[in-house]
Design an enzyme around this catalytic site. Sequence first.
Site, PDB file in Angstrom:
ATOM      1  N   ARG A 194       0.108  -2.085  -3.871  1.00 26.95           N
ATOM      2  CA  ARG A 194      -0.168  -3.363  -3.479  1.00 26.95           C
ATOM      3  C   ARG A 194      -1.373  -4.235  -3.759  1.00 26.95           C
ATOM      4  NH1 ARG A 194      -3.727  -5.913  -1.030  1.00 26.95           N
ATOM      5  NH2 ARG A 194      -3.749  -4.487   0.498  1.00 26.95           N
TER       6      ARG A 194
ATOM      7  N   ARG B  10      12.884  17.117  15.063  1.00 26.13           N
ATOM      8  CA  ARG B  10      11.981  18.240  15.354  1.00 26.13           C
ATOM      9  C   ARG B  10      12.064  18.611  16.746  1.00 26.13           C
ATOM     10  NH1 ARG B  10       8.347  22.364  13.680  1.00 26.13           N
ATOM     11  NH2 ARG B  10       6.606  22.464  15.003  1.00 26.13           N
TER      12      ARG B  10
ATOM     13  N   GLU C  80     -12.001  -7.369   1.662  1.00 23.99           N
ATOM     14  CA  GLU C  80     -11.757  -8.932   1.743  1.00 23.99           C
ATOM     15  C   GLU C  80     -11.921  -8.969   3.080  1.00 23.99           C
ATOM     16  OE1 GLU C  80      -8.302  -9.946  -0.282  1.00 23.99           O
ATOM     17  OE2 GLU C  80      -8.193  -8.192  -1.658  1.00 23.99           O
TER      18      GLU C  80
END
Length: 396
Positions: free
Chosen positions: A102, A280, A375
């Site tokens: 991404r 599980r 960012e």
Amino acid sequence: MSAPSKLPPFDPADPLGIDALLDPEDLAIRDTVRSWAADRVLPHIADWYERGELPGIRELARELGSIGALGMSLTGYGCAGATAVQYGLACLELEAADSGIRSLVSVQGSLAMYAIWKFGSEEQKQRWLPSMAEGSTIGCFGLTEPDHGSDPAGMRTYAKRDGTDWVLTGRKMWITNGSVAGVAVVWAQTDDGIRGFVVPADAPGFSAPEIKHKWSLRASVTSELVLDEVRLPADAVLPGGTGLRGPLSCLSHARYGIVWGAMGAARASFESALDYARTREQFGKPIGGFQLTQAKLADMALELHKGILLAHHLGRRMDAGTLRPEQVSFGKLNNVREAIEICRTSRTILGANGISLEYPVMRHVTNLESVLTYEGTVEMHQLVLGKALTGLDAFR
């Protein structure tokens, strides 16, 4: 009185029925990106991550270009002209595979291409955008410096006039795609304030050594940019980008993609935990049959799908031209923070298996540690919202 319509069955993969908000084109784009990631990334990503490399990145970029994923929300110049929601859906599917994939798309489209598309001259757009949209040219975005991350106004990279030319000197750090880029958008101080420059990677004095020894975003190319008196012609400057407004608007566009992408990492981890809990066995039955495990799954599902709804809402606002930067900060702060918590909780359900690359959870956890701070750190987005809420500036 007419009989009540039959309710659709509950879908664990879409418990709020969010898909009903999407039109057929939205779903087709999402499915195309999801199929590409399943075929080209998921079979190899654990090995790439363990080796700390992204082999064949140029081929991957061309493939991403062929499905319209590069600069996909931009119009013209070979770009797909997709909606903001469609771009967000693509980011979610790409990051469900890996944050590094991404990031490749986000830096290419939302930073480098967007800067040229938004602030560049027509000549710059014609020269660079078509090849970047098709993936034959990879771009990078040089803003962050070794000593100036959250405070880009303090950058030391400088561009000075020399006749009609510009001469750039400085360094940029933590630059995705840098070592494989054919072009870099570099921001520098000038006598007239901060300006953006389009720098071909073959310009004398430009180099981009790759950064090694990362424990996050390992399947991604991360580099330093070194500008040693790089001489550029007058038309290398972005004519529309003056001051911090230019790079910050690019970051806001990229952060929007992160709002969606983080939910992709969270979804992949949640789905892994849910599948594991169903199969599980401990104490004679699947662990998904125990109350504490179900409580974890329920809480994760709440935050995951609330985050997707938030991303969808912001996408509709972007498409309507009403999305504010503060709202992007809202989304980035919430969704990345919640995504990390979902991944960590998923790891507890998988137990010791959760740290194995046989499962995607720990890989997503470590990747999101980078996404959390790049960012815009948590603290910076908190202060953006704090200023918007109070009208008081606490940045200084």
